[in-house]
Design an enzyme around this catalytic site. Structure first.
Site, PDB file in Angstrom:
ATOM      1  CG  ASP A  20      -1.744   1.226   1.350  1.00  0.00           C
ATOM      2  OD1 ASP A  20      -2.376   1.596   0.356  1.00  0.00           O
ATOM      3  OD2 ASP A  20      -1.754   1.836   2.437  1.00  0.00           O
ATOM      4  CG  ASP A  64      -1.458   2.587   6.992  1.00  0.00           C
ATOM      5  OD1 ASP A  64      -1.954   2.553   5.843  1.00  0.00           O
ATOM      6  OD2 ASP A  64      -1.241   3.649   7.601  1.00  0.00           O
ATOM      7  CG  ASP A 117      -4.364  -1.177   2.978  1.00  0.00           C
ATOM      8  OD1 ASP A 117      -4.538  -1.073   1.750  1.00  0.00           O
ATOM      9  OD2 ASP A 117      -3.776  -0.319   3.661  1.00  0.00           O
TER      10      ASP A 117
END
Length: 677
Positions: A356, A545, A549
């Site tokens: 990410d 985080d 996600d």
């Protein structure tokens, strides 16, 4: 039927420890300190051990015993089959030796009576119970993650009728087409579209975009997102199970339930080891009963039991959990929190790492990337000073970024007067007698320098005239570039996966030299990408985080969460990097490989002792030498195997996770690492 909940196992573990420690002291005290138990009647010591071990085997180990019986009834051998077979044989033999030791053949008795194995019973039972409690705690994180997701949707919605009257109703009572009021600081209750009002909405839980997004009349809003500044009146379009938030919850649930369990190496070996040992014990009993010397029945029983005792899975049962527990402890000291022991095994074989952007590679906080004056009459510092002064009373993330940048440059900010904030449209204020307006840039914008590629532009106007633009961007974490190089040295393929715009993703991927990047990806899309790589045979690790996600973290072989991420991400991941630093993933990879190697070494030693001792316990040398394996020798061999396994596992405590020279030589490329699609 599985084991009871851990709250029911904890008292059993307490009893196993309370009764087991004295048994260990009585059984091993003479070996550690010769003469410690001198003068005490061996029969009395045997009765004390028997009295303390009985509640451990019958009550503390009752859930394990039930699982053993189930495996026998369903013909499905597993670690419980071998564990309880071994502890049961040790307990029954030792109980018989305590109750009727004088009837044992003289060859199988010492000066203190037949040897006892009560310590193996209490030790193995306590270790297995501890392992089951830790495993249940790891599984419990699934429910906690879902509860955190559910809390994002407010339980109450402010429904507005046709006359404009507001009424608080339960969220479940909201229907499609109804009007709802969302006040500043509240979470949006349903998916809908803005009817009146304007505001900046924090949608990072869905997109990963660190900046709030302006929402005006006609714009869509999603359940669970945070309304930051203005009041919104929206019309509900999707409610309940149809919202995007509900879809994320379903994705996380499905990923957790569909993930195939790890077939641990010990379990795979157990599938054939248990039948082999049981078959050998029966064959030993039958052979001694048919061909052995008198007294045939006692010798047949004792040699058959000797086979089971020397094969008792004390070392085998310790091989994996002791290494895992030691590895987890070593990781914790390095800022690596392993929430799921299985993640250590999976991480060692990773071939694809999906990353990410926001909060993982970048700070997740906007910073001034470039100052772009409209003409030579405007100095960059003056442009920033006026903009920061006008934004100083605001709590908007962009305003904080401007004020922080001014402070870093040592600019003194004058006091703003007549401050006005128009949700979704910027702010204006009187600064030193001039009207300063700061809003998101619209229409034609000046070219951006490379370091500001993909940044958000705000326009600054002074007394109605354009003074210039300021570019604000989410900046890379200082550790991102060296961490990426270290991860690529592992032989992993690295891809950026973000819900942010392509203009923001491409510069990040190029600056770090990633293998590929994917922008504008929804939470479901991230999970689909994970599954696509796994379908191609790749071992996938996902690092993120945010709430968006969570589905991908749950679907990946290993989910890595930053320690400063959302609660949902932390609970969906198998490994948490407590420092929020991707460099910790390099250390985690080294830890995982060392732990897996240590487990394999332990399994080798556990089986080596068994394979060496089993033929001797069966009495294969008796026809030529007249020699039988003395139970005391079997006890020492069993103890040595456990000591070897524990000592080897404890070496992980001193593992160097930041050893100099780490690179391709230290982390060879895993075989079968996938190439670019």
């Amino acid at each position: 039927m599985g084991l009871p909940h851990e709250r029911h196992l904890r008292p059993r573990l307490g009893v196993a420890l309370a009764c087991g420690l004295p048994v260990l002291a009585l059984a091993m005290g003479g070996m550690v300190a010769p003469g410690l138990l001198h003068g005490i009647d061996p029969a009395f010591l045997a009765w004390v051990q028997f009295t303390l071990t009985t509640p451990v085997f019958l009550w503390a180990g009752a859930p394990l015993n039930r699982r053993w019986w189930r495996s026998i009834r369903e013909r499905d051998p597993n670690m419980f089959t071998m564990t309880v077979t071994g502890t049961g044989a040790a307990y029954l033999y030792s109980a018989a030796a305590t109750l009727a030791g004088d009837s044992f053949p003289a060859a199988l008795r010492t000066a203190h009576g037949p040897p006892l194995y009560f310590e193996a019973v209490v030790f193995i039972t306590a270790v297995v119970l501890l392992g089951q409690i830790l495993e249940q705690r790891a599984h419990a994180r699934t429910g906690e993650a879902l509860e955190a997701l559910l809390r994002l949707a407010p339980p109450i919605a402010h429904r507005v009728d046709l006359d404009g009257h507001e009424e608080d109703v339960p969220l479940a009572a909201v229907r499609v087409g109804e009007l709802l009021r969302v006040r500043p600081g509240e979470h949006v209750p349903v998916d809908g579209r803005v009817v009146t009002g304007a505001s900046d909405v924090d949608e990072s839980m869905l997109t990963g975009e660190p900046l709030p997004v302006p929402r005006d009349v006609g714009d869509p809003v999603r359940a669970g997102t945070l309304n930051t500044t203005g009041s919104l009146l929206l019309r509900a379009e999707r409610v309940g199970a149809e919202t995007v938030l509900a879809q994320i919850i379903r994705l996380v649930t499905a990923a957790q339930e569909s993930e195939a369990p790890i077939a641990r190496l010990a379990d795979r070996v157990t599938a054939w080891f248990i039948p082999a040992v049981l078959g050998l014990a029966l064959a030993t009993f039958a052979a001694w009963l048919a061909f052995g010397p008198a007294p045939r029945l006692p010798l047949a029983l004792l040699n058959g039991v000797a086979v089971l005792i020397i094969a008792c899975p004390c070392a085998l049962g310790l091989a994996t959990p002791v290494s895992i527990v030691t590895g987890i402890g070593r990781g914790a000291r390095a800022g690596i929190l392993v929430q799921d022991a299985a993640a250590l095994e999976h991480l060692a074989g990773t071939t694809v790492l999906l990353l990410d952007k926001t909060g993982t590679l970048t700070t997740g906080r906007p910073r001034v990337a470039a100052l772009l004056p409209a003409g030579p009459e405007w100095a960059p510092a003056e442009l920033l000073r006026l903009a920061a002064a006008a934004e100083a009373p605001s709590e908007h993330p962009l305003a904080r970024a401007l004020v922080t940048a001014a402070g870093e440059r040592g600019l003194a900010l004058p006091v703003a007067q007549d401050f006005r904030a128009e949700p979704g449209h910027g702010v204006s204020a009187l600064v030193e007698g001039r009207r300063v307006e700061v809003a998101r840039a619209k229409g034609a914008v000046p070219p951006l320098p490379a370091e500001a590629a993909g940044a958000t532009l705000v326009e600054v106007r002074v007394d109605g005239a354009r003074a210039g633009c300021i570019a604000l961007a989410d900046t890379l974490k200082p550790s991102a570039a060296p961490a990426v190089r270290g991860l690529q040295a592992l032989g992993w393929r690295l891809e950026l996966v973000t819900g942010d715009r392509a203009e923001a993703a491409a510069p990040i991927a190029a600056a770090l030299g990633l293998d590929a990047w994917h922008a504008g990806i929804s939470p479901a899309g991230k999970q689909d990408l994970v599954r696509a790589w796994r379908a191609r045979g790749a071992r996938v690790t996902f690092a993120g985080d945010g709430l968006n996600d969570a589905p991908a973290l749950a679907a990946a072989d290993v989910g890595i969460a930053m320690g400063d991420g959302t609660d949902v991400a932390l609970r969906s991941a198998g490994v948490v990097l407590l420092r929020g630093d991707l460099a910790g993933l390099v250390r985690a990879a080294r830890l995982s490989r060392a732990t897996l190697r240590n487990i394999r070494q332990n399994l080798f030693w556990a089986f080596a002792y068994n394979f060496a001792g089993l033929p001797l316990a069966a009495g294969v040398l008796y026809p030529w030498t007249g020699w039988l394996l003395h139970p005391m020798v079997a006890s020492v061999a069993m103890s040595l195997s456990s000591i070897t396994v524990v000592a080897n596992a404890l070496r992980l405590r001193h593992l160097r996770l930041d050893a100099p020279g780490e690179g391709a030589a230290t982390f060879p490329r895993p075989p079968g690492s996938p190439a670019a699609p």
